[in-house]
Enzyme design. Structure first.
Site, PDB file in Angstrom:
ATOM      1  N   ASP A 132      84.047  93.305  24.434  1.00 36.79           N
ATOM      2  CA  ASP A 132      82.954  94.073  23.858  1.00 36.79           C
ATOM      3  C   ASP A 132      82.976  95.513  24.353  1.00 36.79           C
ATOM      4  O   ASP A 132      83.168  95.755  25.551  1.00 36.79           O
ATOM      5  CB  ASP A 132      81.632  93.397  24.254  1.00 36.79           C
ATOM      6  CG  ASP A 132      80.528  93.735  23.286  1.00 36.79           C
ATOM      7  OD1 ASP A 132      80.283  94.945  23.084  1.00 36.79           O
ATOM      8  OD2 ASP A 132      79.929  92.800  22.731  1.00 36.79           O
ATOM      9  N   ALA A 171      81.551  98.669  14.389  1.00 41.96           N
ATOM     10  CA  ALA A 171      80.243  99.328  14.307  1.00 41.96           C
ATOM     11  C   ALA A 171      79.295  98.442  13.517  1.00 41.96           C
ATOM     12  O   ALA A 171      79.724  97.612  12.720  1.00 41.96           O
ATOM     13  CB  ALA A 171      80.380 100.683  13.609  1.00 41.96           C
ATOM     14  N   ASN A 226      75.367 100.070  20.295  1.00 47.24           N
ATOM     15  CA  ASN A 226      76.694  99.632  19.846  1.00 47.24           C
ATOM     16  C   ASN A 226      77.532 100.792  19.344  1.00 47.24           C
ATOM     17  O   ASN A 226      78.684 100.938  19.726  1.00 47.24           O
ATOM     18  CB  ASN A 226      76.558  98.605  18.723  1.00 47.24           C
ATOM     19  CG  ASN A 226      76.267  97.237  19.272  1.00 47.24           C
ATOM     20  OD1 ASN A 226      77.179  96.529  19.683  1.00 47.24           O
ATOM     21  ND2 ASN A 226      74.997  96.891  19.325  1.00 47.24           N
ATOM     22  N   TYR A 239      71.740 104.818  11.075  1.00 46.71           N
ATOM     23  CA  TYR A 239      73.156 104.465  10.955  1.00 46.71           C
ATOM     24  C   TYR A 239      73.995 105.734  10.789  1.00 46.71           C
ATOM     25  O   TYR A 239      74.955 105.974  11.533  1.00 46.71           O
ATOM     26  CB  TYR A 239      73.367 103.514   9.769  1.00 46.71           C
ATOM     27  CG  TYR A 239      74.817 103.421   9.359  1.00 46.71           C
ATOM     28  CD1 TYR A 239      75.769 102.918  10.234  1.00 46.71           C
ATOM     29  CD2 TYR A 239      75.244 103.880   8.104  1.00 46.71           C
ATOM     30  CE1 TYR A 239      77.113 102.865   9.875  1.00 46.71           C
ATOM     31  CE2 TYR A 239      76.581 103.824   7.743  1.00 46.71           C
ATOM     32  CZ  TYR A 239      77.510 103.320   8.626  1.00 46.71           C
ATOM     33  OH  TYR A 239      78.832 103.282   8.273  1.00 46.71           O
ATOM     34  N   LYS A 246      76.879 107.732  13.411  1.00 47.06           N
ATOM     35  CA  LYS A 246      78.252 108.102  13.030  1.00 47.06           C
ATOM     36  C   LYS A 246      78.459 109.609  13.200  1.00 47.06           C
ATOM     37  O   LYS A 246      79.524 110.052  13.641  1.00 47.06           O
ATOM     38  CB  LYS A 246      78.522 107.686  11.585  1.00 47.06           C
ATOM     39  CG  LYS A 246      78.635 106.188  11.396  1.00 47.06           C
ATOM     40  CD  LYS A 246      79.967 105.686  11.921  1.00 47.06           C
ATOM     41  CE  LYS A 246      80.124 104.190  11.777  1.00 47.06           C
ATOM     42  NZ  LYS A 246      81.449 103.708  12.156  1.00 47.06           N
ATOM     43  N   PHE A 249      83.958 106.267   1.490  1.00 47.13           N
ATOM     44  CA  PHE A 249      82.951 106.021   0.461  1.00 47.13           C
ATOM     45  C   PHE A 249      82.807 104.497   0.377  1.00 47.13           C
ATOM     46  O   PHE A 249      82.702 103.865   1.419  1.00 47.13           O
ATOM     47  CB  PHE A 249      83.326 106.809  -0.806  1.00 47.13           C
ATOM     48  CG  PHE A 249      82.975 108.282  -0.607  1.00 47.13           C
ATOM     49  CD1 PHE A 249      83.656 109.042   0.366  1.00 47.13           C
ATOM     50  CD2 PHE A 249      81.932 108.880  -1.277  1.00 47.13           C
ATOM     51  CE1 PHE A 249      83.290 110.362   0.644  1.00 47.13           C
ATOM     52  CE2 PHE A 249      81.560 110.207  -1.016  1.00 47.13           C
ATOM     53  CZ  PHE A 249      82.241 110.939  -0.051  1.00 47.13           C
ATOM     54  N   PHE A 252      69.312  97.604  -8.168  1.00 42.45           N
ATOM     55  CA  PHE A 252      68.301  98.317  -7.383  1.00 42.45           C
ATOM     56  C   PHE A 252      67.940  99.648  -8.039  1.00 42.45           C
ATOM     57  O   PHE A 252      68.367 100.707  -7.604  1.00 42.45           O
ATOM     58  CB  PHE A 252      68.790  98.533  -5.949  1.00 42.45           C
ATOM     59  CG  PHE A 252      68.987  97.273  -5.147  1.00 42.45           C
ATOM     60  CD1 PHE A 252      68.219  96.133  -5.387  1.00 42.45           C
ATOM     61  CD2 PHE A 252      69.941  97.208  -4.123  1.00 42.45           C
ATOM     62  CE1 PHE A 252      68.404  94.972  -4.638  1.00 42.45           C
ATOM     63  CE2 PHE A 252      70.121  96.059  -3.373  1.00 42.45           C
ATOM     64  CZ  PHE A 252      69.353  94.934  -3.644  1.00 42.45           C
ATOM     65  N   ARG A 276      78.641 105.211  -7.446  1.00 41.52           N
ATOM     66  CA  ARG A 276      79.379 105.198  -6.181  1.00 41.52           C
ATOM     67  C   ARG A 276      80.877 105.296  -6.465  1.00 41.52           C
ATOM     68  O   ARG A 276      81.336 105.009  -7.563  1.00 41.52           O
ATOM     69  CB  ARG A 276      79.119 103.880  -5.412  1.00 41.52           C
ATOM     70  CG  ARG A 276      77.682 103.704  -4.937  1.00 41.52           C
ATOM     71  CD  ARG A 276      77.352 104.637  -3.793  1.00 41.52           C
ATOM     72  NE  ARG A 276      75.989 104.471  -3.320  1.00 41.52           N
ATOM     73  CZ  ARG A 276      74.928 105.110  -3.821  1.00 41.52           C
ATOM     74  NH1 ARG A 276      75.065 105.939  -4.852  1.00 41.52           N
ATOM     75  NH2 ARG A 276      73.728 104.931  -3.309  1.00 41.52           N
ATOM     76  N   ARG A 289      66.311 100.631  -3.811  1.00 40.04           N
ATOM     77  CA  ARG A 289      66.476 100.308  -2.398  1.00 40.04           C
ATOM     78  C   ARG A 289      66.309 101.617  -1.627  1.00 40.04           C
ATOM     79  O   ARG A 289      66.911 102.624  -1.988  1.00 40.04           O
ATOM     80  CB  ARG A 289      67.881  99.739  -2.177  1.00 40.04           C
ATOM     81  CG  ARG A 289      68.164  99.276  -0.775  1.00 40.04           C
ATOM     82  CD  ARG A 289      69.510  98.571  -0.680  1.00 40.04           C
ATOM     83  NE  ARG A 289      70.632  99.478  -0.849  1.00 40.04           N
ATOM     84  CZ  ARG A 289      71.912  99.125  -0.751  1.00 40.04           C
ATOM     85  NH1 ARG A 289      72.225  97.859  -0.525  1.00 40.04           N
ATOM     86  NH2 ARG A 289      72.881 100.002  -0.924  1.00 40.04           N
TER      87      ARG A 289
HETATM   88  N1  UDP Z   1      73.229  97.510  -5.335  1.00 42.13           N
HETATM   89  C1  UDP Z   1      72.471  96.851  -6.279  1.00 42.13           C
HETATM   90  N2  UDP Z   1      72.214  95.522  -6.070  1.00 42.13           N
HETATM   91  C2  UDP Z   1      72.667  94.832  -5.001  1.00 42.13           C
HETATM   92  C3  UDP Z   1      73.472  95.514  -4.042  1.00 42.13           C
HETATM   93  C4  UDP Z   1      73.731  96.855  -4.234  1.00 42.13           C
HETATM   94  O1  UDP Z   1      72.024  97.436  -7.259  1.00 42.13           O
HETATM   95  O2  UDP Z   1      72.374  93.618  -4.876  1.00 42.13           O
HETATM   96  C5  UDP Z   1      73.550  98.935  -5.520  1.00 42.13           C
HETATM   97  C6  UDP Z   1      73.074  99.833  -4.403  1.00 42.13           C
HETATM   98  O3  UDP Z   1      71.756 100.247  -4.634  1.00 42.13           O
HETATM   99  C7  UDP Z   1      74.081 100.979  -4.466  1.00 42.13           C
HETATM  100  C8  UDP Z   1      75.361 100.324  -4.992  1.00 42.13           C
HETATM  101  O4  UDP Z   1      74.944  99.073  -5.561  1.00 42.13           O
HETATM  102  O5  UDP Z   1      73.671 101.928  -5.415  1.00 42.13           O
HETATM  103  C9  UDP Z   1      76.367 100.030  -3.892  1.00 42.13           C
HETATM  104  O6  UDP Z   1      75.684  99.381  -2.833  1.00 42.13           O
HETATM  105  P1  UDP Z   1      76.435  98.700  -1.617  1.00 42.13           P
HETATM  106  O7  UDP Z   1      75.399  98.031  -0.781  1.00 42.13           O
HETATM  107  O8  UDP Z   1      77.569  97.878  -2.126  1.00 42.13           O
HETATM  108  O9  UDP Z   1      77.099  99.917  -0.839  1.00 42.13           O
HETATM  109  P2  UDP Z   1      76.434 101.246  -0.215  1.00 42.13           P
HETATM  110  O10 UDP Z   1      76.448 102.266  -1.335  1.00 42.13           O
HETATM  111  O11 UDP Z   1      75.078 100.919   0.274  1.00 42.13           O
HETATM  112  O12 UDP Z   1      77.390 101.615   0.864  1.00 42.13           O
END
Ligand code: UDP
Length: 330
Positions: free
Chosen positions: A50, A74, A91, A140, A144, A168, A207, A220, A280
């Site tokens: 660890d 991480a 961590n 988070y 970083k 990304f 979301f 993304r 989200r």
């Molecule tokens: N997302 C979604 N539903 C889910 C999980 C993710 O709509 O159940 C969306 C989230 O809001 C983001 C994209 O998918 O816009 C990618 O999310 P993920 O968690 O895969 O990666 P992050 O962008 O958070 O690194």
């Protein structure tokens, strides 16, 4: 080169181990198996330990004779970093500083660091290049960025040679089919959608569909994990003492949540019901990389350029391993 891969039993780390082997290096893994999987790495290369315990670091560096370190270990859940920041600072920050100190004592100067596009926070424009301000919006991302700054200082003061690679969205699975993505609970879009295709979930929740994007859902940049790892190996091989590279790693192509779900429908042939839920917290509308600096510096290009290719590779793994590694762990 003998390379210590810290967090090498995790998703991206285990792919890096394979990439290092193929490139003729000698990877060794340090992992506490909190999120990593024993089955994801060769048993004779895994050392349990660890980052929070300096004696573990001393032992592993001495035992392996590592000349360079790739650091993937991480905690990376944005929501949890908000509710339990102490865990993240301990961590991600204290653990990494322990590692850097153990390296400094042994004059090991090569360091490849997993950074993230989350250090940019909500970018003013897209695609994002490395000169854009880094203003994280959650603990988070703060942890970083704190390490990136420490690395800059270690580079200048102690002659470390560093690559801070700002990922990304990592996705997909190893082309051999031997390793892939397995988090429990799963929070990432592509594996969640594929779990619906496998009948393990009823539907996927989108979301938010009221973002200022063409179809209202977040955009993304999904980069294949094998492409990420080939960039790591290229970066390791180009490190120079006293120099720090800061590079975005993405494809430059953005896909919306709805486009990803459609790609999963096409690849799997399953209906995949989707429902729209609320946004989200902490999700920027669009995160797409301008990776031209990585292309130029590393002479590297992603091989997977369409989201369908990335999804197909993830689907191959999830179909063959519907319960992941089957150890019930993240
Ligand atoms: N997302 C979604 N539903 C889910 C999980 C993710 O709509 O159940 C969306 C989230 O809001 C983001 C994209 O998918 O816009 C990618 O999310 P993920 O968690 O895969 O990666 P992050 O962008 O958070 O690194």
């Amino acid at each position: 080169m003998k390379v210590l891969v810290v967090g090498g039993a995790g998703y991206i780390g285990s792919h890096a181990v394979k990439a290092l082997e193929v490139a003729g290096h000698e990877p060794w893994v340090l992992d506490n198996l909190y999120q990593g999987h024993r089955a994801a790495v060769p048993a004779d290369r895994l050392i349990e330990g660890d980052l929070i315990n300096p004696p573990d670091l001393a032992a592993v560096l001495d035992k392996t004779g590592a000349e360079g370190v790739m650091h993937f270990a991480a905690l990376a859940l944005v929501g949890e970093s908000v509710t339990d920041p102490a865990k993240y600072y301990l961590n991600n920050v204290v653990g990494t500083l322990n590692l850097l100190e153990a390296m400094r004592e042994r004059k090991i100067w090569r360091f490849v660091f997993s950074s993230t596009c989350a250090t940019y926070g909500v970018p003013a424009s897209s695609p994002i290049d490395e000169s854009m301000p880094q203003v994280p919006i959650n603990p988070y991302g703060d942890t970083k960025l704190a390490i990136e700054k420490a690395l800059e200082a270690y580079t200048n003061a102690y002659g470390f040679g560093v690559a801070a690679l700002r990922y990304f969205n990592a996705a997909g699975a190893h082309h051999s089919g031997e390793i892939g993505e397995d988090h429990d609970p799963e929070s990432h879009l592509i594996p969640i959608v594929l779990q619906v295709a496998l009948g393990q979930r009823e539907n996927v929740t989108i979301f938010g569909d009221d973002y200022p994007t063409p179809d209202g859902t977040c955009i993304r940049d999904y980069i294949h994990v094998d492409d990420l790892c080939s960039a790591h190996v290229a970066a390791l091989e180009q490190l120079e003492p006293g120099k720090m590279m800061k590079l975005n790693l993405g494809t430059g192509n953005g896909f919306s949540v709805k486009e990803v779900i459609d790609a999963c429908r096409e690849v799997t042939g399953h209906v995949i019901p989707a429902v729209v839920g609320s946004r989200r917290e902490g999700d920027p509308a669009e995160l797409v990389a301008n990776s031209s600096k990585a292309f130029e510096t590393l002479g590297w290009r992603p091989k997977y350029t369409s989201v369908e290719q990335v999804v197909a590779s993830a689907w191959q793994w999830h179909q063959a391993n519907p319960n992941g590694y089957g150890d019930g762990k993240e």
